[in-house]
Scaffold this active site. Structure first.
Site, mmCIF file in Angstrom:
data_model
loop_
_atom_site.group_PDB
_atom_site.id
_atom_site.type_symbol
_atom_site.label_atom_id
_atom_site.label_comp_id
_atom_site.label_asym_id
_atom_site.label_seq_id
_atom_site.Cartn_x
_atom_site.Cartn_y
_atom_site.Cartn_z
ATOM 1 N N SER A 235 -4.186 47.803 12.373
ATOM 2 C CA SER A 235 -2.804 47.336 12.331
ATOM 3 C C SER A 235 -2.374 47.238 10.878
ATOM 4 O O SER A 235 -3.167 47.466 9.965
ATOM 5 C CB SER A 235 -2.703 45.969 13.005
ATOM 6 O OG SER A 235 -3.297 44.999 12.169
ATOM 7 N N LYS A 236 -1.126 46.860 10.687
ATOM 8 C CA LYS A 236 -0.565 46.765 9.342
ATOM 9 C C LYS A 236 -1.425 45.928 8.400
ATOM 10 O O LYS A 236 -1.432 46.156 7.197
ATOM 11 C CB LYS A 236 0.845 46.151 9.408
ATOM 12 C CG LYS A 236 1.861 47.064 10.082
ATOM 13 C CD LYS A 236 3.064 47.298 9.166
ATOM 14 C CE LYS A 236 3.927 48.440 9.663
ATOM 15 N NZ LYS A 236 4.697 48.068 10.884
ATOM 16 N N ARG A 237 -2.106 44.939 8.973
ATOM 17 C CA ARG A 237 -2.985 44.091 8.156
ATOM 18 C C ARG A 237 -3.999 44.916 7.374
ATOM 19 O O ARG A 237 -4.471 44.518 6.322
ATOM 20 C CB ARG A 237 -3.788 43.162 9.075
ATOM 21 C CG ARG A 237 -3.155 41.851 9.329
ATOM 22 C CD ARG A 237 -4.034 40.950 10.168
ATOM 23 N NE ARG A 237 -4.650 41.596 11.321
ATOM 24 C CZ ARG A 237 -5.952 41.734 11.484
ATOM 25 N NH1 ARG A 237 -6.797 41.274 10.581
ATOM 26 N NH2 ARG A 237 -6.421 42.326 12.566
#
Ligand code: GLU
Length: 483
Positions: A235-237
Site C-alpha cells: 500500500s501507499k505506506r
C-alpha cells in the site's frame, strides 16, 4: 483464447493491477490469442474519466497493447438486465421485495441458529414481479459443492451452502459486480479469467451464474497479492504503488515490466527479459502460489540495467523532461549526449540522472553541504612540509591547476599525465590533487571522470570554477537545498 484485463477506474493503475494485466497479455500473445480491455466503470461515485485515461495511458506506456477498442461496462447495462430477466423467466432467479429490516432479521436468525448470516430466501417462490425498490436475486442451488481447478492455485472447493441467494440486479436497475462480470465475460468470449486472488471468493458465485446461463466455464487463474517488506498488503505506506508514480520517478517501462513479471513468476534463474522474450516463455504454471514481496532494490537494479543498455540518443530524449522538471534547460544534442554518457552507468533512475547532471549547468556548481565543508577545510590546510600527508594545501593545489589547465588537455591520457605530474611535484598521492579539483568543478566528492567533465564544461567555465574556489569570495560556495 481470449484473455482480458478489467480495471475499475477508481484510482491510477496499481502495480498489482499492472502485473495482472501483464500476465493476461503474455498469456494471450504467447498462444496467438486476443487480449481485451474492459473498463469496469459501474461504480458511478468512485469511477472517473481521468482515472480511465490514466489507466489506459499507463498500459500503453508499459507496452501492454490490447486488441480492439476498450469496452466500457456501463455501455452494457442493457445486456446485463436482459440476462438477469432471462434468469427470472427461466425460474433461476426471482424478484425480491424484502426491506433492509427483513433482510437483517433473516441474517440474525441464521446466526442465532449457528449458521453464517444469510438471506433466507423468503421471496423465492412468491413469483413476484418488478416493483419500486425490488431487486433480482439468483437462486443459489441447495447443497453440493462448487469446484474448479485454478490455473495458479490448483483445485479449489466451496460448499454451495455457504453461498447466499445473491442480488444480481439492484433496485436502481443496475447489475451487481458478479452479474456484470459474468455476462461480459460470456458475451465477450473470454476463455481465461486471470485476476487478483482477492476475487477467489467471487468465483464460486460466478461459476453458478455461468451454469445457470448455460455458458461454458472459462479457465480461472488467481494471481497472488503483492506484499510490502513487512509482509502486509502493498500500500501507499510502502512507497509508490501506482505505475504512474514509477513513470514520474524515472523508471523505464521495460524495467517495470521485467520486474513485475519476475515478481512471482520464474523461468530458470534468468532475470533479464524483454517483453517479446517473455511472450515466448511465459506460462501460468510457473507463477508461484504464495504472495510475492515487492523489493524496490531489485527494481532499481533492473532499472539501472535498462538505463545502461538504452541507446544514448534515446536516453537523451527520455532525460529531457526530467531536466526540465528541475528547471534545467536541455542543452544542444551533442552536449546532452556527452552528459548522458558520463551518467548512464551511475544512475538508478532518470530522476536521479537529472539530479546528477545538475552541476553541468550554470557558472558555478551548487554544493551538497558536506562537500562544501570539505572544500573549505581543504582550502585552509597548510602546504609543504607542515601539511598532513593527506589533503595538503588545497588552495595551492587549485592555483597549480589554474596554471596547468590554461589549455584543457585533449585526451584523458593527457589529463592523467598532468595529474600524476602534479602529484609527483608536490610529493602527494594523485587523489590529493584530484580532490579539490573535483570539488571545485562539481560541488561533490563523487562524480564522473574529471577529463570528461572539463570537456563538457568547456575551458571558460572550468577555469572560472577553479578560480572561484581558489579565491573563495564571500558567499562561496553556494550550498544546495536538501531535496
Ligand atoms: N474490476 C475488478 C477489479 O478491478 C476486476 C474484476 C475481474 O477481474 O473479474 O478488481
Amino acid at each position: 483464447m481470449i484473455t482480458r484485463f478489467a480495471p475499475s477506474p477508481t484510482g491510477h493503475l496499481h502495480i498489482g493491477g499492472a502485473r495482472t494485466a501483464l500476465f493476461n497479455y503474455l498469456l494471450a500473445r504467447g498462444l496467438g490469442g486476443k487480449f481485451v480491455l474492459r473498463v469496469e466503470d459501474t461504480d458511478a461515485q468512485r469511477s472517473t474519466e481521468e482515472y480511465t485515461k490514466s489507466i489506459l495511458s499507463a498500459m500503453e506506456w508499459l507496452g501492454l497493447s490490447w486488441d480492439g477498442e476498450p469496452v466500457f461496462q456501463t455501455d452494457r447495462t442493457g445486456l446485463h438486465v436482459e440476462h438477469a430477466e432471462r434468469l427470472v423467466a427461466e425460474g433461476r432467479a426471482y424478484w425480491c421485495r424484502c426491506t433492509p429490516e427483513e433482510i437483517e432479521e433473516s441474517r440474525k436468525k441464521a446466526m442465532a441458529e449457528g449458521g453464517k448470516p444469510r438471506y433466507d430466501g423468503r421471496c423465492r417462490e412468491l413469483g413476484l414481479g418488478p416493483s419500486p425498490g425490488a431487486v433480482i436475486r439468483f437462486k443459489c442451488p441447495p447443497g453440493g459443492q462448487v469446484r474448479w481447478r485454478d490455473l495458479i492455485k490448483g483445485p479449489i472447493v466451496f460448499e454451495a451452502s455457504e453461498l447466499d441467494d445473491l442480488v444480481i440486479l439492484r433496485s436502481d436497475g443496475l447489475p451487481t459486480y458478479n452479474m456484470a462480470v459474468v455476462v461480459d465475460d460470456i458475451t465477450m468470449g473470454v476463455t481465461h479469467v486471470v485476476r487478483g486472488d482477492d476475487h477467489v471468493n467471487n468465483t464460486p458465485r460466478q461459476i453458478l451464474l455461468y451454469q445457470a446461463l448455460g455458458a461454458e466455464l472459462p479457465e480461472f487463474g488467481h494471481v497472488p497479492m503483492i506484499l510490502g517488506s513487512d509482509k502486509s498488503r502493498l500500500s501507499k505506506r510502502h512507497g509508490a504503488t501506482s505505475v504512474m508514480a514509477y513513470q514520474e520517478a524515472g523508471y523505464l517501462p521495460q524495467a517495470l515490466v521485467n520486474y513485475l513479471a519476475r515478481l512471482g513468476w520464474s523461468h530458470g534463474d534468468q532475470e533479464i527479459f524483454s517483453l517479446e522474450e517473455m511472450v515466448g516463455v511465459f506460462s501460468l504454471r510457473h507463477v508461484g502460489k504464495a504472495a510475492a514481496v515487492f523489493d524496490p532494490n531489485k527494481l532499481d537494479w533492473l532499472n539501472a540495467h535498462y538505463i545502461k543498455n538504452t541507446p544514448p540518443d534515446e536516453l537523451c530524449s527520455l532525460l529531457k523532461p526530467f531536466l526540465e522538471k528541475r528547471g534545467l534547460p536541455a542543452p544542444d544534442g551533442e552536449k546532452l549526449l556527452k552528459i548522458v554518457l558520463t551518467l548512464r552507468e551511475r544512475s538508478k533512475t532518470l530522476a536521479e540522472m537529472a539530479g546528477k547532471a545538475e552541476f553541468y549547468f550554470g557558472d558555478l556548481p551548487k554544493f551538497d553541504p558536506k562537500s562544501a565543508e570539505q572544500l573549505l577545510a581543504l582550502l585552509k590546510t597548510p602546504e609543504g612540509a607542515d601539511a598532513p600527508a593527506k589533503d595538503a594545501g588545497g588552495k595551492a593545489i587549485l592555483e597549480k591547476w589554474l596554471g596547468l589547465l590554461q589549455e584543457l588537455p585533449r585526451t584523458r591520457e593527457d589529463f592523467d599525465q598532468l595529474l600524476s605530474g602534479l602529484a609527483a611535484e608536490l610529493g602527494v598521492k594523485a587523489g590529493v590533487v584530484a580532490k579539490p579539483l573535483r570539488l571545485a568543478l562539481t560541488g561533490s566528492t563523487a562524480s564522473p571522470g574529471l577529463h570528461e567533465i572539463m570537456e563538457i564544461l568547456g575551458p571558460e567555465v572550468t577555469l572560472g570554477r577553479i578560480r572561484a574556489a581558489a579565491e573563495t569570495p564571500e558567499g562561496y560556495p553556494q550550498v544546495r537545498q536538501p531535496a
